[in-house]
Design a protein around this motif. Structure first.
Motif, mmCIF file in Angstrom:
data_model
loop_
_atom_site.group_PDB
_atom_site.id
_atom_site.type_symbol
_atom_site.label_atom_id
_atom_site.label_comp_id
_atom_site.label_asym_id
_atom_site.label_seq_id
_atom_site.Cartn_x
_atom_site.Cartn_y
_atom_site.Cartn_z
ATOM 1 N N PHE A 94 -31.557 5.604 -59.204
ATOM 2 C CA PHE A 94 -32.569 4.859 -59.954
ATOM 3 C C PHE A 94 -33.810 4.610 -59.094
ATOM 4 C CE2 PHE A 94 -34.291 0.604 -61.058
ATOM 5 C CZ PHE A 94 -34.810 0.914 -62.299
ATOM 6 N N ILE A 95 -33.612 4.209 -57.851
ATOM 7 C CA ILE A 95 -34.751 3.946 -56.974
ATOM 8 C C ILE A 95 -35.453 5.246 -56.604
ATOM 9 C CG2 ILE A 95 -35.449 3.085 -54.707
ATOM 10 C CD1 ILE A 95 -34.897 0.929 -56.794
ATOM 11 N N CYS A 96 -34.694 6.282 -56.331
ATOM 12 C CA CYS A 96 -35.323 7.567 -55.998
ATOM 13 C C CYS A 96 -36.161 8.085 -57.168
ATOM 14 C CB CYS A 96 -34.265 8.589 -55.590
ATOM 15 S SG CYS A 96 -33.618 8.327 -53.922
ATOM 16 N N PHE A 97 -35.653 7.948 -58.380
ATOM 17 C CA PHE A 97 -36.424 8.371 -59.544
ATOM 18 C C PHE A 97 -37.677 7.517 -59.708
ATOM 19 C CE2 PHE A 97 -37.412 8.264 -64.130
ATOM 20 C CZ PHE A 97 -37.694 9.611 -64.313
ATOM 21 N N SER A 98 -37.558 6.219 -59.427
ATOM 22 C CA SER A 98 -38.716 5.330 -59.501
ATOM 23 C C SER A 98 -39.780 5.748 -58.497
ATOM 24 C CB SER A 98 -38.282 3.878 -59.229
ATOM 25 O OG SER A 98 -37.323 3.446 -60.167
ATOM 26 N N VAL A 99 -39.354 6.151 -57.301
ATOM 27 C CA VAL A 99 -40.285 6.597 -56.273
ATOM 28 C C VAL A 99 -40.938 7.914 -56.680
ATOM 29 C CG1 VAL A 99 -40.470 7.402 -53.886
ATOM 30 C CG2 VAL A 99 -39.155 5.347 -54.412
ATOM 31 N N VAL A 100 -40.171 8.805 -57.297
ATOM 32 C CA VAL A 100 -40.741 10.059 -57.797
ATOM 33 C C VAL A 100 -41.825 9.766 -58.827
ATOM 34 C CG1 VAL A 100 -40.263 12.112 -59.198
ATOM 35 C CG2 VAL A 100 -38.738 11.507 -57.310
ATOM 36 N N LEU A 101 -41.572 8.818 -59.722
ATOM 37 C CA LEU A 101 -42.589 8.424 -60.699
ATOM 38 C C LEU A 101 -43.844 7.934 -59.999
ATOM 39 C CD1 LEU A 101 -40.631 6.502 -63.493
ATOM 40 C CD2 LEU A 101 -41.695 8.760 -63.647
ATOM 41 N N TYR A 102 -43.663 7.129 -58.963
ATOM 42 C CA TYR A 102 -44.816 6.650 -58.211
ATOM 43 C C TYR A 102 -45.597 7.816 -57.611
ATOM 44 C CZ TYR A 102 -47.537 5.119 -54.243
ATOM 45 O OH TYR A 102 -48.555 4.955 -53.347
ATOM 46 N N LEU A 103 -44.895 8.758 -56.999
ATOM 47 C CA LEU A 103 -45.570 9.880 -56.357
ATOM 48 C C LEU A 103 -46.360 10.705 -57.367
ATOM 49 C CD1 LEU A 103 -42.886 11.118 -53.790
ATOM 50 C CD2 LEU A 103 -44.826 9.588 -53.409
ATOM 51 N N LYS A 104 -45.840 10.833 -58.571
ATOM 52 C CA LYS A 104 -46.527 11.618 -59.593
ATOM 53 C C LYS A 104 -47.792 10.932 -60.090
ATOM 54 C CE LYS A 104 -44.231 13.925 -62.659
ATOM 55 N NZ LYS A 104 -43.323 14.285 -63.782
ATOM 56 N N TYR A 105 -47.803 9.591 -60.079
ATOM 57 C CA TYR A 105 -48.941 8.860 -60.645
ATOM 58 C C TYR A 105 -49.464 7.800 -59.671
ATOM 59 C CZ TYR A 105 -46.846 10.937 -64.801
ATOM 60 O OH TYR A 105 -46.312 11.814 -65.706
ATOM 61 N N ALA A 106 -49.445 8.120 -58.384
ATOM 62 C CA ALA A 106 -49.849 7.150 -57.363
ATOM 63 C C ALA A 106 -51.281 6.657 -57.579
ATOM 64 C CB ALA A 106 -49.708 7.757 -55.972
ATOM 65 N N HIS A 107 -52.125 7.513 -58.165
ATOM 66 C CA HIS A 107 -53.513 7.113 -58.394
ATOM 67 C C HIS A 107 -53.617 5.935 -59.350
ATOM 68 C CE1 HIS A 107 -52.490 9.816 -61.721
ATOM 69 N NE2 HIS A 107 -53.410 9.193 -62.416
ATOM 70 N N ALA A 108 -52.575 5.744 -60.163
ATOM 71 C CA ALA A 108 -52.589 4.648 -61.133
ATOM 72 C C ALA A 108 -51.987 3.371 -60.561
ATOM 73 C CB ALA A 108 -51.823 5.059 -62.392
ATOM 74 N N ALA A 109 -51.548 3.412 -59.314
ATOM 75 C CA ALA A 109 -50.923 2.239 -58.692
ATOM 76 C C ALA A 109 -51.433 2.043 -57.274
ATOM 77 C CB ALA A 109 -49.404 2.384 -58.700
ATOM 78 N N PRO A 110 -52.755 1.860 -57.106
ATOM 79 C CA PRO A 110 -53.305 1.720 -55.763
ATOM 80 C C PRO A 110 -52.840 0.460 -55.049
ATOM 81 C CG PRO A 110 -54.961 1.185 -57.405
ATOM 82 C CD PRO A 110 -53.793 1.752 -58.142
ATOM 83 N N GLU A 111 -52.305 -0.504 -55.814
ATOM 84 C CA GLU A 111 -51.863 -1.749 -55.206
ATOM 85 C C GLU A 111 -50.547 -1.598 -54.443
ATOM 86 O OE1 GLU A 111 -50.338 -1.981 -59.530
ATOM 87 O OE2 GLU A 111 -51.845 -0.936 -58.354
ATOM 88 N N ILE A 112 -49.842 -0.486 -54.643
ATOM 89 C CA ILE A 112 -48.554 -0.287 -53.962
ATOM 90 C C ILE A 112 -48.795 0.409 -52.625
ATOM 91 C CG2 ILE A 112 -46.302 0.842 -54.085
ATOM 92 C CD1 ILE A 112 -46.334 0.461 -57.064
ATOM 93 N N ASP A 113 -48.292 -0.177 -51.562
ATOM 94 C CA ASP A 113 -48.464 0.358 -50.210
ATOM 95 C C ASP A 113 -47.558 1.582 -50.025
ATOM 96 O OD1 ASP A 113 -48.642 0.875 -47.508
ATOM 97 O OD2 ASP A 113 -48.401 -1.209 -46.891
ATOM 98 N N PRO A 114 -48.113 2.740 -49.684
ATOM 99 C CA PRO A 114 -47.290 3.931 -49.460
ATOM 100 C C PRO A 114 -46.203 3.731 -48.405
ATOM 101 C CG PRO A 114 -49.593 4.547 -49.624
ATOM 102 C CD PRO A 114 -49.551 3.050 -49.570
ATOM 103 N N SER A 115 -46.434 2.811 -47.466
ATOM 104 C CA SER A 115 -45.409 2.562 -46.451
ATOM 105 C C SER A 115 -44.151 1.964 -47.082
ATOM 106 C CB SER A 115 -45.944 1.636 -45.359
ATOM 107 O OG SER A 115 -46.208 0.334 -45.863
ATOM 108 N N LEU A 116 -44.323 1.181 -48.161
ATOM 109 C CA LEU A 116 -43.166 0.647 -48.881
ATOM 110 C C LEU A 116 -42.371 1.788 -49.503
ATOM 111 C CD1 LEU A 116 -41.491 -1.633 -50.189
ATOM 112 C CD2 LEU A 116 -43.187 -1.673 -52.038
ATOM 113 N N ILE A 117 -43.073 2.769 -50.057
ATOM 114 C CA ILE A 117 -42.416 3.924 -50.663
ATOM 115 C C ILE A 117 -41.618 4.693 -49.614
ATOM 116 C CG2 ILE A 117 -42.821 6.081 -51.893
ATOM 117 C CD1 ILE A 117 -43.352 3.514 -53.521
ATOM 118 N N LYS A 118 -42.189 4.847 -48.439
ATOM 119 C CA LYS A 118 -41.479 5.553 -47.367
ATOM 120 C C LYS A 118 -40.220 4.791 -46.956
ATOM 121 C CE LYS A 118 -44.998 8.487 -45.322
ATOM 122 N NZ LYS A 118 -45.530 9.042 -44.067
ATOM 123 N N LYS A 119 -40.290 3.475 -46.939
ATOM 124 C CA LYS A 119 -39.110 2.670 -46.600
ATOM 125 C C LYS A 119 -38.005 2.879 -47.625
ATOM 126 C CE LYS A 119 -41.535 -1.013 -44.097
ATOM 127 N NZ LYS A 119 -41.944 -2.447 -44.120
#
Length: 330
Positions: free
Chosen positions: A255-280
């Motif tokens: 579930f979390i991995c899929f959520s991260v994939v969604l973020y990667l696909k549309y990262a431009h729509a979520a500039p408030e999320i720190d990419p370092s959090l995604i890497k963690k």
């Protein structure tokens, strides 16, 4: 957990915002319930159409319907208002453009009392162009909180509606996720499940879900996309506090991995999320979990590579797409 009263009161909570074309049908389905001991709290969240007049007229016809008129603050706070005003031993959430089966409350209350459950989830029927079509999950029965969390994450059982809740789950310090504009219902559901001792998944349609253009809950755009991702991380937080494990519960990891994939696909729509959090997230669920990594690589190879290459090289999803097509990432 449950009182012995054979007919405990059920508080049906209906947030309402500009639903003049739907709220009457919704309230009719409440009025004809075979289970009589109900109150219907309609929280009019600052509607600018004729919703207020319709709700007030229904309240004059049936004393069990109680209008609560307030300024517009969003569905999370409208829901909170209804919960604070509710007097029932059980609570049930109903969207103002949907309806419920005539014996819905009867079936849900009976199951809750017989099984001693804190939550009873029924099935729902989805509106389509050809009419309504029943949605069937399977695997019905009694769950403890951890098993239901696993099932919930695996099957994406996220709606708050269609579930009967014990009042005890709604403590005074409950976080209603009012700061999240999209996905707050899923986060609140995960929190409630984490507090439950026993959950029942019932093989009976109790809810009729209308697909209405313009509804927030039906919004598939990228509006508030960052909140949608953060709500999933809130669900993760509650699941971990309840006792799920990052390494051994593959449902949570997937579930979390899929959520991260969604973020990667549309990262431009979520500039408030720190990419370092995604890497963690990638590190803790994928890179540091050999057993899950093998399973994920086999079952979702492209997503596995997407996460791996973002973690190691910060490869954007668009760049990854080109690399994948050129076989660089194979």
């Amino acid at each position: 957990m449950m009182q012995q009263n054979s007919h405990p009161k059920v508080s049906i909570i209906i947030p309402c915002y500009n639903l003049e074309g739907y709220i009457d049908t919704c309230l009719n389905s409440c009025m004809v319930q075979s289970y009589q001991n109900i109150e219907v709290l309609v929280v009019n969240d600052g509607s600018s159409d004729g919703s207020k007049a319709i709700v007030d007229a229904y309240a004059r016809r049936d004393g069990r319907i109680r209008p609560i008129h307030k300024s517009n603050e969003g569905v999370a706070l409208a829901r909170r208002t209804g919960i604070l005003e509710a007097s029932g031993e059980f609570l049930f959430f109903l969207d103002g453009d949907d309806t419920i089966e005539i014996n819905a409350m009867d079936a849900l209350v009976q199951e809750a009392l017989e099984k001693g459950a804190d939550m009873v989830k029924g099935e729902y029927s989805l509106e389509t162009a050809a009419g309504y079509r029943d949605q069937k999950y399977g695997r019905y029965g009694v769950y403890d909180r951890l098993d239901f969390l696993r099932q919930m994450l695996k099957e994406r059982l996220f709606p708050l509606w269609g579930i009967l809740y014990s009042r005890r789950l709604f403590s005074e310090d409950l976080d209603y996720q009012a700061g999240i504009k999209r996905g707050e219902d899923a986060a609140l559901l995960a929190l409630l499940v984490s507090k439950a001792q026993k959950v029942v998944l019932l093989e009976k349609v109790v809810y009729y879900y209308r697909s209405r253009p313009g509804s927030i809950t039906r919004d598939v755009s990228l509006t508030n996309f960052g909140d949608a991702i953060l709500s999933r991380f809130k669900m993760e937080e509650y699941a971990l506090k309840a006792g799920l494990d990052k390494k051994n519960d593959f449902e949570l990891a997937e579930f979390i991995c899929f959520s991260v994939v969604l973020y990667l696909k549309y990262a431009h729509a979520a500039p408030e999320i720190d990419p370092s959090l995604i890497k963690k997230k990638i590190k803790s669920y994928l890179m540091d979990n050999e057993a899950f990594r093998r399973a994920y690589k086999k079952g979702s190879r492209k997503n596995y590579l997407r996460l791996k290459y973002f973690y190691t090289m910060s490869l954007s999803d668009r760049t990854f797409g080109w690399a994948y097509k050129l076989n660089i990432a194979r």
